[in-house]
Design a protein around this motif. Structure first.
Motif, PDB file in Angstrom:
ATOM      1  N   GLY A 136       0.834  -1.148  -0.010  1.00  0.00           N
ATOM      2  CA  GLY A 136      -0.157   0.061  -0.164  1.00  0.00           C
ATOM      3  C   GLY A 136       0.590   1.217   0.083  1.00  0.00           C
ATOM      4  N   VAL A 137       0.208   2.348  -0.157  1.00  0.00           N
ATOM      5  CA  VAL A 137       0.816   3.743  -0.207  1.00  0.00           C
ATOM      6  C   VAL A 137       0.426   4.373   0.764  1.00  0.00           C
ATOM      7  N   ALA A 138       1.279   5.190   1.599  1.00  0.00           N
ATOM      8  CA  ALA A 138       1.008   5.743   2.692  1.00  0.00           C
ATOM      9  C   ALA A 138       0.146   7.165   2.115  1.00  0.00           C
ATOM     10  N   GLY A 139      -0.895   7.302   3.010  1.00  0.00           N
ATOM     11  CA  GLY A 139      -1.740   8.270   2.669  1.00  0.00           C
ATOM     12  C   GLY A 139      -2.817   7.829   1.607  1.00  0.00           C
ATOM     13  N   ASP A 140      -2.902   6.765   1.429  1.00  0.00           N
ATOM     14  CA  ASP A 140      -3.916   6.227   0.289  1.00  0.00           C
ATOM     15  C   ASP A 140      -5.017   5.464   0.925  1.00  0.00           C
ATOM     16  N   ASP A 141      -6.037   6.178   1.168  1.00  0.00           N
ATOM     17  CA  ASP A 141      -7.502   5.755   1.665  1.00  0.00           C
ATOM     18  C   ASP A 141      -8.232   5.232   0.622  1.00  0.00           C
ATOM     19  N   SER A 142      -8.075   5.168  -0.531  1.00  0.00           N
ATOM     20  CA  SER A 142      -8.999   4.832  -1.481  1.00  0.00           C
ATOM     21  C   SER A 142      -9.475   3.314  -1.286  1.00  0.00           C
ATOM     22  N   GLY A 143      -8.923   2.249  -0.710  1.00  0.00           N
ATOM     23  CA  GLY A 143      -9.324   1.135  -0.490  1.00  0.00           C
ATOM     24  C   GLY A 143      -8.972   0.287  -1.749  1.00  0.00           C
ATOM     25  N   VAL A 144      -8.284   0.879  -2.774  1.00  0.00           N
ATOM     26  CA  VAL A 144      -7.752   0.239  -3.908  1.00  0.00           C
ATOM     27  C   VAL A 144      -6.656  -0.923  -3.796  1.00  0.00           C
ATOM     28  N   VAL A 145      -6.773  -1.862  -4.380  1.00  0.00           N
ATOM     29  CA  VAL A 145      -5.536  -3.097  -4.276  1.00  0.00           C
ATOM     30  C   VAL A 145      -4.754  -2.526  -5.376  1.00  0.00           C
ATOM     31  N   TYR A 146      -3.292  -2.658  -5.203  1.00  0.00           N
ATOM     32  CA  TYR A 146      -2.168  -2.405  -5.998  1.00  0.00           C
ATOM     33  C   TYR A 146      -1.637  -3.714  -6.534  1.00  0.00           C
ATOM     34  N   LEU A 147      -1.430  -3.917  -7.607  1.00  0.00           N
ATOM     35  CA  LEU A 147      -0.733  -5.174  -8.120  1.00  0.00           C
ATOM     36  C   LEU A 147       0.486  -4.742  -9.009  1.00  0.00           C
ATOM     37  N   LEU A 148       1.467  -5.669  -9.041  1.00  0.00           N
ATOM     38  CA  LEU A 148       2.489  -5.598  -9.968  1.00  0.00           C
ATOM     39  C   LEU A 148       2.511  -6.783 -10.897  1.00  0.00           C
ATOM     40  N   GLY A 149       2.364  -6.519 -12.296  1.00  0.00           N
ATOM     41  CA  GLY A 149       2.468  -7.583 -13.284  1.00  0.00           C
ATOM     42  C   GLY A 149       3.676  -7.391 -14.057  1.00  0.00           C
ATOM     43  N   SER A 150       4.226  -8.526 -14.145  1.00  0.00           N
ATOM     44  CA  SER A 150       5.555  -8.709 -15.266  1.00  0.00           C
ATOM     45  C   SER A 150       5.203  -9.728 -16.318  1.00  0.00           C
TER      46      SER A 150
END
Length: 174
Positions: A111-125
């Motif tokens: 997660g990212v500090a200060g992000d309260d969006s509830g969105v899930v972040y993913l990294l695809g290769s």
């Protein structure tokens, strides 16, 4: 026996393991207003073996380098659950008259500090990828959309999501 040459292959197929420059520019997180309407199909397979499609915009995609793609998904999305189980997805889209299909290996991003969006972040290769075109027909678009109603609010959310994706991607590469 005929002396005529073999017919030309109608399908042009290019395999790649790094984003072509035009695709990288599409997913660079800049000029989102100019890219409104672009849609990519994220394909996943759920626990029951059913293929599921999620439609993503440039506000949910960011390529931090030539071999990866960060995604922002809602936690309740079927794609999010399917990726959590399999670690795999495929992204399909049209760019510059070519059809792209990219097989991705996907892992969570912190997660990212200060992000309260509830969105899930993913990294695809990129696992495998190809671009296709045919000489006899030119793709003029894929699935497209136009924003209605709260356009400025959506664009603001996209800008925030892409900024969070950039920060998460930078933090994961340290």
């Amino acid at each position: 026996m005929s002396d005529s040459p073999a017919p030309a292959r109608p399908l042009e197929q290019t395999l790649f393991d790094e984003w072509p420059a035009n695709v990288r520019a599409l997913f660079d997180g800049s000029s989102l207003t100019d890219k409104v309407g672009f849609t990519a199909s994220l394909l996943t397979v759920d626990a029951n073996g059913h293929v599921r499609t999620s439609l993503l915009s440039v506000g949910e995609l960011y390529a931090p380098d030539s071999r990866t793609l960060c995604l922002a998904l809602w936690p309740q999305a079927r794609a999010t659950r399917a990726i959590a189980q399999s670690g795999r997805a495929a992204l399909s889209f049209v760019c510059d008259a070519e059809f792209y299909q990219v097989q991705l290996r996907v892992a969570p991003l912190p997660g990212v500090a200060g992000d309260d969006s509830g969105v899930v972040y993913l990294l695809g290769s990129i696992d495998t990828a190809e671009a296709q075109s045919v000489r006899y027909a030119r793709l003029t678009g894929g699935i497209t959309f136009e924003l209605q109603g709260e356009k400025s609010a959506v664009l603001e959310r996209w800008e925030q999501q892409v900024e969070h994706l950039k920060r998460a991607a930078a933090a994961s590469s340290r």
